[in-house]
Design a protein around this motif. Structure first.
Motif, PDB file in Angstrom:
ATOM      1  N   UNK A   1     -36.721 -11.572  -7.857  1.00 39.73           N
ATOM      2  CA  UNK A   1     -37.311 -12.859  -7.467  1.00 39.73           C
ATOM      3  C   UNK A   1     -38.735 -12.994  -7.979  1.00 39.73           C
ATOM      4  N   UNK A   2     -39.496 -11.905  -7.943  1.00 41.79           N
ATOM      5  CA  UNK A   2     -40.895 -11.938  -8.379  1.00 41.79           C
ATOM      6  C   UNK A   2     -41.044 -11.671  -9.875  1.00 41.79           C
ATOM      7  N   UNK A   3     -39.952 -11.251 -10.537  1.00 44.02           N
ATOM      8  CA  UNK A   3     -39.978 -10.923 -11.967  1.00 44.02           C
ATOM      9  C   UNK A   3     -41.010  -9.813 -12.238  1.00 44.02           C
ATOM     10  N   UNK A   4     -40.945  -8.767 -11.428  1.00 37.72           N
ATOM     11  CA  UNK A   4     -41.847  -7.623 -11.571  1.00 37.72           C
ATOM     12  C   UNK A   4     -41.011  -6.362 -11.803  1.00 37.72           C
ATOM     13  N   UNK A   5     -41.383  -5.626 -12.826  1.00 37.43           N
ATOM     14  CA  UNK A   5     -40.741  -4.345 -13.144  1.00 37.43           C
ATOM     15  C   UNK A   5     -41.725  -3.227 -12.840  1.00 37.43           C
TER      16      UNK A   5
ATOM     17  N   UNK B   1     -45.876   0.002 -24.878  1.00 41.44           N
ATOM     18  CA  UNK B   1     -46.636  -1.246 -24.970  1.00 41.44           C
ATOM     19  C   UNK B   1     -45.797  -2.345 -25.624  1.00 41.44           C
ATOM     20  N   UNK B   2     -45.066  -2.006 -26.660  1.00 43.74           N
ATOM     21  CA  UNK B   2     -44.208  -2.997 -27.316  1.00 43.74           C
ATOM     22  C   UNK B   2     -43.095  -3.451 -26.369  1.00 43.74           C
ATOM     23  N   UNK B   3     -42.545  -2.513 -25.643  1.00 44.49           N
ATOM     24  CA  UNK B   3     -41.502  -2.841 -24.669  1.00 44.49           C
ATOM     25  C   UNK B   3     -42.031  -3.811 -23.618  1.00 44.49           C
ATOM     26  N   UNK B   4     -43.227  -3.495 -23.086  1.00 39.49           N
ATOM     27  CA  UNK B   4     -43.817  -4.346 -22.045  1.00 39.49           C
ATOM     28  C   UNK B   4     -44.084  -5.754 -22.577  1.00 39.49           C
ATOM     29  N   UNK B   5     -44.514  -5.840 -23.842  1.00 39.04           N
ATOM     30  CA  UNK B   5     -44.796  -7.150 -24.439  1.00 39.04           C
ATOM     31  C   UNK B   5     -43.511  -7.962 -24.589  1.00 39.04           C
ATOM     32  N   UNK B   6     -42.416  -7.314 -24.989  1.00 40.58           N
ATOM     33  CA  UNK B   6     -41.147  -8.014 -25.113  1.00 40.58           C
ATOM     34  C   UNK B   6     -40.650  -8.507 -23.762  1.00 40.58           C
ATOM     35  N   UNK B   7     -40.799  -7.680 -22.727  1.00 38.61           N
ATOM     36  CA  UNK B   7     -40.386  -8.099 -21.393  1.00 38.61           C
ATOM     37  C   UNK B   7     -41.235  -9.274 -20.897  1.00 38.61           C
ATOM     38  N   UNK B   8     -42.500  -9.306 -21.312  1.00 37.20           N
ATOM     39  CA  UNK B   8     -43.370 -10.418 -20.925  1.00 37.20           C
ATOM     40  C   UNK B   8     -42.853 -11.749 -21.458  1.00 37.20           C
ATOM     41  N   UNK B   9     -42.176 -11.726 -22.598  1.00 35.54           N
ATOM     42  CA  UNK B   9     -41.620 -12.968 -23.139  1.00 35.54           C
ATOM     43  C   UNK B   9     -40.503 -13.511 -22.247  1.00 35.54           C
TER      44      UNK B   9
END
Length: 317
Positions: A249-253, A272-280
């Protein structure tokens, strides 16, 4: 050594039983090979080419041969009645290597007269049969099913080492917590059974490492915490990611970084690349180190609750 007997020993990888030897050579030939030291007795009725025995050390020659040969000798001793089990089965399944000096474990039917010997521990079990479905052949060796082996080996391991083989088995998709739980129900008197049951519950909940289990027990459950999805599968384009703890619900990993994580700068760059992709996908990645999680769990809990509350507030109309 008699030529026919020598060829039998070579064809069988250096190991021969008394029964097999007498099929191709006279009794005196086998007795002469033993007297001359060309063959050594490993177990009753089981002999080995002396060149395969390490001359250094004391005790049974079975202790001084390579583990695969020791396992073959134990199975030959069982004569088709037994299968490798307990700690030895974990080795065959590739989950824990048996150290030097640890005995070979065999499981046989309760009514079987085979007894333990030096460097061989024989376990008698009611209702056991050395055949499917209780036994499988892995790498040419008869071994108890993985779920039973994990349960049987549990009390034989040092307490701190008990979870690792089970976690590896589940992570490697060799079994599931549910299948091990079925095997556990068949062992009601198992030592430290409650601890194994708790571990299975954590694995069934999605925990996949000791650190995730720690987090589950001390931080990420209880008042205010959402029902996290553990190992949630998320696709971003052609990439698939598995999230440690996902508050949908909060979209938090929440990612739990182990004690050795990021020792290599390349691993940090990958994260860092993984986190950036998830941010999209609108997913905020929050990382907690092993040290923070285990040394300041209350602080991590408060921080997690504040992040979740902020995300809910930002999403409110």
């Amino acid at each position: 050594m008699n030529d026919v007997l020598q060829r039998l020993v070579e064809r069988s990888g250096g190991l021969v039983t008394w029964e097999d030897a007498l099929r191709v050579a006279p009794r005196w030939a086998l007795q002469d090979a033993c007297r001359s030291g060309r063959l050594l007795r490993l177990l009753p009725g089981v002999y080995v080419d002396a060149r395969l025995v390490d001359g250094v050390g004391n005790g049974s020659p079975l202790r001084r041969v390579e583990p695969p040969l020791a396992r073959r000798a134990a199975l030959a001793y069982a004569g088709g009645w037994g299968a490798l089990s307990h700690l030895t089965a974990l080795d065959v399944w590739g989950l824990r290597r048996q150290p030097a000096g640890e005995p070979v474990h065999l499981e046989v039917p309760a009514e079987c007269g085979i007894r333990s010997r030096e460097h061989v521990v024989v376990h008698h079990r009611l209702g056991f049969a050395a055949e499917p479905p209780q036994v499988v052949v892995r790498g040419g060796e008869a071994v108890t099913r993985l779920e039973r082996a994990l349960v049987d080996a549990w009390p034989l391991l040092p307490r701190a080492d008990r979870p690792a083989p089970l976690i590896r088995a589940v992570n490697g998709r060799l079994t599931t917590p549910e299948r091990v739980a079925v095997a556990l129900r068949q062992a009601p008197r198992l030592v430290d059974r409650a601890a194994l049951r708790r571990l299975l519950d954590r694995l069934a909940a999605g925990c996949r490492s000791p650190l995730e289990i720690w987090g589950h027990d001390h931080v990420f459950t209880g008042p205010g915490m959402p029902a996290f999805r553990r190992q949630a599968r998320v696709r971003v384009g052609a990439r698939t990611f598995y999230l440690d703890l996902f508050a949908e619900a909060e979209r938090v990993d929440i990612e739990l970084d182990g004690a050795t994580t990021h020792g290599d700068p390349r691993e940090r760059e990958i994260d860092l690349r993984r986190d950036a992709l998830l941010a999209t996908r609108g997913i905020l990645v929050v990382r907690f180190t092993h040290r923070r999680l285990t040394h300041t769990p209350d602080e991590v809990r408060r921080e997690t609750l504040a992040i979740l509350a902020a995300r809910r507030g930002a999403a409110a109309p």
